[in-house]
Design a protein around this motif. Structure first.
Motif, PDB file in Angstrom:
ATOM      1  N   ILE A  78       8.716  15.351 -19.612  1.00  0.00           N
ATOM      2  CA  ILE A  78       8.523  16.785 -19.848  1.00  0.00           C
ATOM      3  C   ILE A  78       8.579  17.554 -18.533  1.00  0.00           C
ATOM      4  N   ASN A  79       7.791  17.128 -17.559  1.00  0.00           N
ATOM      5  CA  ASN A  79       7.841  17.779 -16.247  1.00  0.00           C
ATOM      6  C   ASN A  79       7.043  16.972 -15.218  1.00  0.00           C
ATOM      7  N   LYS A  80       7.336  17.240 -13.952  1.00  0.00           N
ATOM      8  CA  LYS A  80       6.545  16.688 -12.850  1.00  0.00           C
ATOM      9  C   LYS A  80       5.405  17.655 -12.561  1.00  0.00           C
ATOM     10  N   LEU A  81       4.196  17.127 -12.441  1.00  0.00           N
ATOM     11  CA  LEU A  81       3.049  17.984 -12.184  1.00  0.00           C
ATOM     12  C   LEU A  81       3.036  18.425 -10.721  1.00  0.00           C
ATOM     13  N   ALA A  82       2.740  19.692 -10.486  1.00  0.00           N
ATOM     14  CA  ALA A  82       2.762  20.278  -9.141  1.00  0.00           C
ATOM     15  C   ALA A  82       1.475  19.930  -8.397  1.00  0.00           C
ATOM     16  N   LEU A  83       1.342  18.656  -8.074  1.00  0.00           N
ATOM     17  CA  LEU A  83       0.173  18.135  -7.378  1.00  0.00           C
ATOM     18  C   LEU A  83       0.569  17.660  -5.989  1.00  0.00           C
ATOM     19  N   PRO A  84      -0.387  17.607  -5.056  1.00  0.00           N
ATOM     20  CA  PRO A  84      -0.076  17.027  -3.736  1.00  0.00           C
ATOM     21  C   PRO A  84       0.317  15.557  -3.888  1.00  0.00           C
ATOM     22  N   LEU A  85       1.093  15.053  -2.951  1.00  0.00           N
ATOM     23  CA  LEU A  85       1.428  13.634  -2.951  1.00  0.00           C
ATOM     24  C   LEU A  85       0.150  12.809  -2.813  1.00  0.00           C
ATOM     25  N   ASP A  86       0.053  11.787  -3.628  1.00  0.00           N
ATOM     26  CA  ASP A  86      -1.141  10.963  -3.716  1.00  0.00           C
ATOM     27  C   ASP A  86      -0.910   9.647  -2.980  1.00  0.00           C
ATOM     28  N   LYS A  87      -1.995   9.005  -2.540  1.00  0.00           N
ATOM     29  CA  LYS A  87      -1.886   7.710  -1.869  1.00  0.00           C
ATOM     30  C   LYS A  87      -2.788   6.700  -2.573  1.00  0.00           C
ATOM     31  N   GLY A  88      -2.488   5.415  -2.301  1.00  0.00           N
ATOM     32  CA  GLY A  88      -3.208   4.335  -2.966  1.00  0.00           C
ATOM     33  C   GLY A  88      -2.326   3.712  -4.026  1.00  0.00           C
ATOM     34  N   ILE A 126      -7.451  14.628 -12.883  1.00  0.00           N
ATOM     35  CA  ILE A 126      -6.595  13.735 -12.110  1.00  0.00           C
ATOM     36  C   ILE A 126      -7.114  13.679 -10.681  1.00  0.00           C
ATOM     37  N   SER A 127      -7.510  12.509 -10.234  1.00  0.00           N
ATOM     38  CA  SER A 127      -7.989  12.391  -8.857  1.00  0.00           C
ATOM     39  C   SER A 127      -6.806  12.245  -7.913  1.00  0.00           C
ATOM     40  N   ILE A 128      -6.828  13.007  -6.835  1.00  0.00           N
ATOM     41  CA  ILE A 128      -5.764  12.996  -5.833  1.00  0.00           C
ATOM     42  C   ILE A 128      -6.366  12.718  -4.469  1.00  0.00           C
ATOM     43  N   SER A 129      -5.862  11.683  -3.808  1.00  0.00           N
ATOM     44  CA  SER A 129      -6.246  11.388  -2.427  1.00  0.00           C
ATOM     45  C   SER A 129      -5.089  11.827  -1.540  1.00  0.00           C
ATOM     46  N   SER A 130      -5.223  13.013  -0.972  1.00  0.00           N
ATOM     47  CA  SER A 130      -4.138  13.612  -0.203  1.00  0.00           C
ATOM     48  C   SER A 130      -4.519  13.701   1.269  1.00  0.00           C
ATOM     49  N   SER A 131      -3.661  13.182   2.112  1.00  0.00           N
ATOM     50  CA  SER A 131      -3.906  13.280   3.553  1.00  0.00           C
ATOM     51  C   SER A 131      -3.830  14.719   4.021  1.00  0.00           C
ATOM     52  N   ASP A 145       3.093  -0.476   3.953  1.00  0.00           N
ATOM     53  CA  ASP A 145       2.556   0.885   4.055  1.00  0.00           C
ATOM     54  C   ASP A 145       2.500   1.575   2.695  1.00  0.00           C
ATOM     55  N   HIS A 146       2.709   0.811   1.635  1.00  0.00           N
ATOM     56  CA  HIS A 146       2.743   1.366   0.289  1.00  0.00           C
ATOM     57  C   HIS A 146       1.405   1.982  -0.098  1.00  0.00           C
ATOM     58  N   TYR A 147       0.315   1.372   0.334  1.00  0.00           N
ATOM     59  CA  TYR A 147      -1.018   1.853  -0.037  1.00  0.00           C
ATOM     60  C   TYR A 147      -1.431   3.079   0.766  1.00  0.00           C
ATOM     61  N   SER A 148      -1.072   3.105   2.034  1.00  0.00           N
ATOM     62  CA  SER A 148      -1.587   4.143   2.927  1.00  0.00           C
ATOM     63  C   SER A 148      -0.742   5.407   2.985  1.00  0.00           C
ATOM     64  N   THR A 149       0.508   5.333   2.557  1.00  0.00           N
ATOM     65  CA  THR A 149       1.414   6.477   2.663  1.00  0.00           C
ATOM     66  C   THR A 149       1.338   7.353   1.416  1.00  0.00           C
ATOM     67  N   PRO A 150       1.061   8.636   1.570  1.00  0.00           N
ATOM     68  CA  PRO A 150       1.077   9.532   0.406  1.00  0.00           C
ATOM     69  C   PRO A 150       2.503   9.647  -0.148  1.00  0.00           C
ATOM     70  N   HIS A 151       2.742   9.103  -1.312  1.00  0.00           N
ATOM     71  CA  HIS A 151       4.090   9.156  -1.877  1.00  0.00           C
ATOM     72  C   HIS A 151       4.110   9.083  -3.401  1.00  0.00           C
ATOM     73  N   PHE A 152       2.951   9.214  -4.038  1.00  0.00           N
ATOM     74  CA  PHE A 152       2.902   9.121  -5.493  1.00  0.00           C
ATOM     75  C   PHE A 152       2.916  10.491  -6.150  1.00  0.00           C
ATOM     76  N   GLU A 153       3.672  10.579  -7.228  1.00  0.00           N
ATOM     77  CA  GLU A 153       3.773  11.794  -8.025  1.00  0.00           C
ATOM     78  C   GLU A 153       3.323  11.506  -9.456  1.00  0.00           C
ATOM     79  N   PHE A 154       2.970  12.563 -10.178  1.00  0.00           N
ATOM     80  CA  PHE A 154       2.526  12.430 -11.557  1.00  0.00           C
ATOM     81  C   PHE A 154       3.483  13.189 -12.475  1.00  0.00           C
ATOM     82  N   TYR A 155       3.812  12.549 -13.599  1.00  0.00           N
ATOM     83  CA  TYR A 155       4.718  13.136 -14.573  1.00  0.00           C
ATOM     84  C   TYR A 155       4.058  13.177 -15.944  1.00  0.00           C
TER      85      TYR A 155
END
Length: 405
Positions: free
Chosen positions: A339-349, A364-369, A319-329
């Protein structure tokens, strides 16, 4: 072990020079090309390519405005440059050059490329492309193909003098290629197949210095601080050279790539005019953020954006690909600093080509459910984040964004 041919070095260099200035107009004639390309995986399984001149606002429906792709011939592992798309068509055993016109991806030219799996591409000049990969179906021999993309003609091809897998290791992967004067630096590691859908990786990152363009080995450095250097860069960027000529690359031992999750994701550095990782430098990403990361994009100066998983939000590789769980730093690679975590929605893929830099804006492209599929704007001067272009309609994943020109 060099299999280039019996050409002399002087003749080969002359040939490269000639190809480098022949028909260069073919790489720029596509004047109608837009500025950006976006590759979409749709909810119904179809795939689309869309082009646009701006990423800051608006809405695109790929099923109406994009080119539907023939997935038997095209996938996201595509090289985009100067208005054209380059992709290995395995069915035809050829590298094909495409352009998008009238909502269709049309073949422009092609050249034979048989029994070759692309792991890395590296532009040696405007028209000169070096492809590095592995033999198929064994994935045991590092091969290369150097070509002139204006004429879609081969300059040279053959094997790189890199040791094949041995012992329990039965295949390998190439993570990065960097040209340094008359040398090439190639980063790679070895893998062991454990089952039909399972494998593990050596605990070592290897960097071989090759003579260029002969592709003969000079020496190999080994680094056991982490493993799986870089990744297939036709799918996701994991390395870059800074303004001072220092080269940074990410080691990715997490389950999605190296499958050695007990090791740390780290950023390593090869200093300018050197040929091995700096033993005094290791940016331990896993220690700093508590998770593994995959993907790194430079945004100027000593800063980069990395994409990291949240191990508390997915259950396993399935479920690693389909679950929104990626963050950007945002990280400072020179000073080993998050420096900081970017305040973006959790990303998937799991792997995506998802960051572009243009005029002090990181897109930054974000695929957010939860919040939809958007190109977000990160202003590097003000650190402000805002939504830009929306990919709506049938869009499920934004697999990649590229600069066309």
């Amino acid at each position: 072990m060099n299999s280039t041919s019996n050409r002399s070095l002087s003749f080969l260099l002359l040939l490269i020079s000639l190809f480098g200035c022949t028909d260069s107009a073919l790489t720029t004639k596509n004047e109608g090309a837009h500025k950006y390309s976006i590759y979409i995986l749709a909810k119904d399984g179809n795939e689309y390519m869309v082009e646009t001149d701006q990423l800051d606002e608006g809405v695109i429906l790929p099923e109406k405005e994009g080119a539907e792709l023939n997935t038997r011939e095209m996938d996201r592992s595509v090289i985009v440059k100067n208005g054209y798309y380059y992709h290995l068509n395995r069915k035809k055993a050829a590298l094909v050059k495409y352009e998008l016109k009238d909502k269709q991806l049309r073949e422009v030219q092609s050249m034979p490329l048989a029994k070759f799996s692309i792991e890395n591409f590296h532009w040696l000049g405007r028209d000169t492309l070096l492809l590095t990969g592995l033999n198929t179906p064994d994935f045991t021999q590092v091969k290369y193909s150097m070509l002139n993309v204006a004429a879609m003609k081969s300059i040279s091809e053959g094997n790189m003098e890199i040791p094949v897998p041995s012992g329990k290791f039965d295949n390998m992967s190439v993570g990065f290629v960097k040209k340094q004067g008359l040398k090439l630096l190639v980063g790679y590691t070895y893998h062991q197949e454990l089952g039909l859908l399972n494998y593990t990786t050596s605990d070592t990152t290897y960097v071989t210095e090759l003579n260029y363009p002969q592709m003969t080995a000079v020496k190999t450095a080994k680094d056991t601080r982490s493993t799986y250097p870089g990744g297939v860069n036709t799918v996701q960027t994991s390395s870059f050279e800074d303004a001072q000529g220092n080269f940074y690359f990410m080691d990715c031992p997490g389950i999605a790539l190296g499958n050695r999750p007990e090791l740390a994701t780290g950023i390593l550095r090869i200093n300018k005019n050197e040929t091995a990782p700096d033993p005094r430098y290791f940016f331990n990403i896993s220690t700093r953020i508590g998770n593994h990361a995959y993907g790194m994009w430079p945004i100027g100066g000593d800063k980069a954006i990395i994409r990291a998983e949240r191990k508390d939000l997915f259950k396993g590789l399935w479920d690693h690909y389909s679950t929104p769980h990626f963050e950007f730093y945002l990280v400072d690679v020179k000073n080993n600093k998050v420096i900081n975590k970017l305040a973006l929605p959790l990303d998937k893929g799991t792997r995506r080509e998802c960051v572009l830099l243009k005029d002090n804006i990181a897109y930054i492209s974000i695929s957010s459910s939860a919040e939809g599929n958007f190109i977000w704007r990160y202003d590097l001067k003000t650190c402000a984040l805002s939504k830009g272009l929306e990919l709506a309609g049938n869009t499920d994943f934004i697999l990649r964004i590229d600069q066309l020109r």
